[in-house]
Write a protein that holds these residues in place. Structure first.
Motif, PDB file in Angstrom:
ATOM      1  N   HIS A   1       0.860  -1.186   0.000  1.00  0.00           N
ATOM      2  CA  HIS A   1       0.000   0.000   0.000  1.00  0.00           C
ATOM      3  C   HIS A   1       0.899   1.239   0.000  1.00  0.00           C
ATOM      4  CE1 HIS A   1      -3.587  -2.293   0.683  1.00  0.00           C
ATOM      5  NE2 HIS A   1      -3.331  -2.582   1.937  1.00  0.00           N
ATOM      6  N   ARG A   2       0.839   2.009  -1.070  1.00  0.00           N
ATOM      7  CA  ARG A   2       1.624   3.242  -1.147  1.00  0.00           C
ATOM      8  C   ARG A   2       0.875   4.380  -0.467  1.00  0.00           C
ATOM      9  NH1 ARG A   2       3.198   3.472  -7.444  1.00  0.00           N
ATOM     10  NH2 ARG A   2       2.000   5.358  -7.102  1.00  0.00           N
ATOM     11  N   LYS A   3       1.605   5.406  -0.089  1.00  0.00           N
ATOM     12  CA  LYS A   3       1.008   6.550   0.594  1.00  0.00           C
ATOM     13  C   LYS A   3       0.139   7.402  -0.321  1.00  0.00           C
ATOM     14  CE  LYS A   3       4.569   6.879   4.111  1.00  0.00           C
ATOM     15  NZ  LYS A   3       5.642   7.674   4.689  1.00  0.00           N
ATOM     16  N   ASP A   4       0.310   7.255  -1.642  1.00  0.00           N
ATOM     17  CA  ASP A   4      -0.475   8.055  -2.584  1.00  0.00           C
ATOM     18  C   ASP A   4      -1.828   7.428  -2.912  1.00  0.00           C
ATOM     19  OD1 ASP A   4       0.303   5.936  -4.177  1.00  0.00           O
ATOM     20  OD2 ASP A   4       1.228   7.162  -5.732  1.00  0.00           O
ATOM     21  N   GLY A   5      -2.220   6.375  -2.162  1.00  0.00           N
ATOM     22  CA  GLY A   5      -3.522   5.758  -2.380  1.00  0.00           C
ATOM     23  C   GLY A   5      -3.534   4.666  -3.417  1.00  0.00           C
TER      24      GLY A   5
ATOM     25  N   GLU B   1      -8.271  -6.777  -3.364  1.00  0.00           N
ATOM     26  CA  GLU B   1      -9.196  -5.665  -3.580  1.00  0.00           C
ATOM     27  C   GLU B   1      -9.868  -5.264  -2.259  1.00  0.00           C
ATOM     28  OE1 GLU B   1     -12.562  -4.415  -6.835  1.00  0.00           O
ATOM     29  OE2 GLU B   1     -12.450  -6.523  -6.244  1.00  0.00           O
ATOM     30  N   GLU B   2     -10.307  -6.243  -1.494  1.00  0.00           N
ATOM     31  CA  GLU B   2     -10.941  -5.971  -0.200  1.00  0.00           C
ATOM     32  C   GLU B   2      -9.959  -5.328   0.774  1.00  0.00           C
ATOM     33  OE1 GLU B   2     -12.929  -8.402   3.517  1.00  0.00           O
ATOM     34  OE2 GLU B   2     -12.955  -9.332   1.541  1.00  0.00           O
ATOM     35  N   CYS B   3      -8.744  -5.835   0.806  1.00  0.00           N
ATOM     36  CA  CYS B   3      -7.705  -5.294   1.685  1.00  0.00           C
ATOM     37  C   CYS B   3      -7.390  -3.838   1.319  1.00  0.00           C
ATOM     38  CB  CYS B   3      -6.455  -6.168   1.567  1.00  0.00           C
ATOM     39  SG  CYS B   3      -5.068  -5.660   2.571  1.00  0.00           S
ATOM     40  N   ALA B   4      -7.258  -3.565   0.023  1.00  0.00           N
ATOM     41  CA  ALA B   4      -6.961  -2.209  -0.440  1.00  0.00           C
ATOM     42  C   ALA B   4      -8.114  -1.270  -0.096  1.00  0.00           C
ATOM     43  CB  ALA B   4      -6.692  -2.212  -1.942  1.00  0.00           C
ATOM     44  N   HIS B   5      -9.334  -1.735  -0.293  1.00  0.00           N
ATOM     45  CA  HIS B   5     -10.512  -0.916   0.021  1.00  0.00           C
ATOM     46  C   HIS B   5     -10.541  -0.572   1.513  1.00  0.00           C
ATOM     47  CE1 HIS B   5     -14.570   0.651  -0.242  1.00  0.00           C
ATOM     48  NE2 HIS B   5     -14.901  -0.143   0.764  1.00  0.00           N
ATOM     49  N   LYS B   6     -10.308  -1.566   2.361  1.00  0.00           N
ATOM     50  CA  LYS B   6     -10.304  -1.333   3.813  1.00  0.00           C
ATOM     51  C   LYS B   6      -9.211  -0.360   4.239  1.00  0.00           C
ATOM     52  CE  LYS B   6     -12.386  -5.637   5.398  1.00  0.00           C
ATOM     53  NZ  LYS B   6     -12.161  -6.917   6.090  1.00  0.00           N
ATOM     54  N   ALA B   7      -8.111  -0.347   3.482  1.00  0.00           N
ATOM     55  CA  ALA B   7      -6.997   0.556   3.794  1.00  0.00           C
ATOM     56  C   ALA B   7      -7.198   1.948   3.192  1.00  0.00           C
ATOM     57  CB  ALA B   7      -5.683  -0.044   3.293  1.00  0.00           C
ATOM     58  N   GLY B   8      -8.312   2.146   2.489  1.00  0.00           N
ATOM     59  CA  GLY B   8      -8.597   3.450   1.899  1.00  0.00           C
ATOM     60  C   GLY B   8      -7.855   3.724   0.609  1.00  0.00           C
ATOM     61  N   GLN B   9      -7.353   2.689  -0.019  1.00  0.00           N
ATOM     62  CA  GLN B   9      -6.621   2.862  -1.271  1.00  0.00           C
ATOM     63  C   GLN B   9      -7.602   3.109  -2.418  1.00  0.00           C
ATOM     64  OE1 GLN B   9      -3.803   3.351   0.379  1.00  0.00           O
ATOM     65  NE2 GLN B   9      -2.591   2.237  -1.124  1.00  0.00           N
ATOM     66  N   LYS B  10      -7.155   3.854  -3.424  1.00  0.00           N
ATOM     67  CA  LYS B  10      -8.017   4.234  -4.543  1.00  0.00           C
ATOM     68  C   LYS B  10      -7.850   3.341  -5.769  1.00  0.00           C
ATOM     69  CE  LYS B  10      -7.955   9.067  -3.115  1.00  0.00           C
ATOM     70  NZ  LYS B  10      -7.057   8.987  -1.977  1.00  0.00           N
ATOM     71  N   ARG B  11      -6.659   2.775  -5.941  1.00  0.00           N
ATOM     72  CA  ARG B  11      -6.361   1.972  -7.138  1.00  0.00           C
ATOM     73  C   ARG B  11      -5.431   0.821  -6.783  1.00  0.00           C
ATOM     74  NH1 ARG B  11      -5.606   7.178 -10.069  1.00  0.00           N
ATOM     75  NH2 ARG B  11      -3.624   7.140  -9.042  1.00  0.00           N
ATOM     76  N   ILE B  12      -5.427  -0.178  -7.661  1.00  0.00           N
ATOM     77  CA  ILE B  12      -4.451  -1.258  -7.585  1.00  0.00           C
ATOM     78  C   ILE B  12      -3.648  -1.222  -8.877  1.00  0.00           C
ATOM     79  CG2 ILE B  12      -4.091  -3.748  -7.486  1.00  0.00           C
ATOM     80  CD1 ILE B  12      -6.701  -3.929  -5.881  1.00  0.00           C
ATOM     81  N   ARG B  13      -2.346  -1.208  -8.727  1.00  0.00           N
ATOM     82  CA  ARG B  13      -1.441  -1.140  -9.874  1.00  0.00           C
ATOM     83  C   ARG B  13      -0.661  -2.448  -9.958  1.00  0.00           C
ATOM     84  NH1 ARG B  13       3.805   1.546  -9.001  1.00  0.00           N
ATOM     85  NH2 ARG B  13       4.961   0.518 -10.602  1.00  0.00           N
ATOM     86  N   LEU B  14      -0.514  -2.973 -11.150  1.00  0.00           N
ATOM     87  CA  LEU B  14       0.245  -4.198 -11.356  1.00  0.00           C
ATOM     88  C   LEU B  14       1.692  -3.865 -11.666  1.00  0.00           C
ATOM     89  CD1 LEU B  14      -2.239  -6.078 -13.700  1.00  0.00           C
ATOM     90  CD2 LEU B  14      -2.131  -6.129 -11.211  1.00  0.00           C
ATOM     91  N   LYS B  15       2.583  -4.585 -11.041  1.00  0.00           N
ATOM     92  CA  LYS B  15       4.009  -4.444 -11.337  1.00  0.00           C
ATOM     93  C   LYS B  15       4.518  -5.848 -11.610  1.00  0.00           C
ATOM     94  CE  LYS B  15       8.315  -2.580  -9.626  1.00  0.00           C
ATOM     95  NZ  LYS B  15       8.995  -1.942  -8.514  1.00  0.00           N
ATOM     96  N   CYS B  16       4.416  -6.260 -12.869  1.00  0.00           N
ATOM     97  CA  CYS B  16       4.781  -7.620 -13.235  1.00  0.00           C
ATOM     98  C   CYS B  16       5.336  -7.626 -14.655  1.00  0.00           C
ATOM     99  CB  CYS B  16       3.575  -8.538 -13.130  1.00  0.00           C
ATOM    100  SG  CYS B  16       2.169  -8.025 -14.108  1.00  0.00           S
TER     101      CYS B  16
END
Length: 120
Positions: free
Chosen positions: A63-67, A94-109
């Motif tokens: 989880h990055r600080k920029d959401g 997705e659920e974990c990110a939502h609970k943490a208040g994150q806005k997006r999920i980015r793939l790094k692969c």
């Protein structure tokens, strides 16, 4: 054959299992030291999927600080691919990110992997 998938946050004992899964997929993950997953487990950035007692998949995120949540690695054992394990892991992320208040999920692969088609 019956399946009993459970998806949970990974702990220190799961770091070795995640490392072993990645070693079995050397074509995708040429070298990822166990320490990467130990650190992820300590930071609660490791999600593990089990079928009964066997680890059948896992993912490492941050989880990055920029959401934005970055998905670093996702791996599923060969014999369980195409059976919903990856989907279960992504839904948990997705659920974990939502609970943490994150806005997006980015793939790094890596971009040239066949499994990327299931991530779109």
């Amino acid at each position: 054959m019956a399946f009993a998938l459970s998806v949970t946050m990974g702990g220190g004992e799961d770091a070795e299992a995640m490392s072993a899964l990645c070693r079995k997929s050397k074509d995708v993950f040429p070298f990822l030291p166990r320490a990467v997953f130990m650190k992820a487990a300590e930071a609660e950035e490791l999600i593990i999927c089990r079928d009964f007692d066997s680890v059948v998949g896992g993912l490492h995120f941050h989880h990055r600080k920029d959401g934005v949540t970055t998905l670093h690695e996702i791996v599923v054992v060969q014999e369980r691919r195409g059976q919903g394990v990856g989907r279960a892991l992504l839904m948990a992320l997705e659920e974990c990110a939502h609970k943490a208040g994150q806005k997006r999920i980015r793939l790094k692969c890596p971009t040239d992997q066949p499994a990327n088609g299931s991530l779109s």
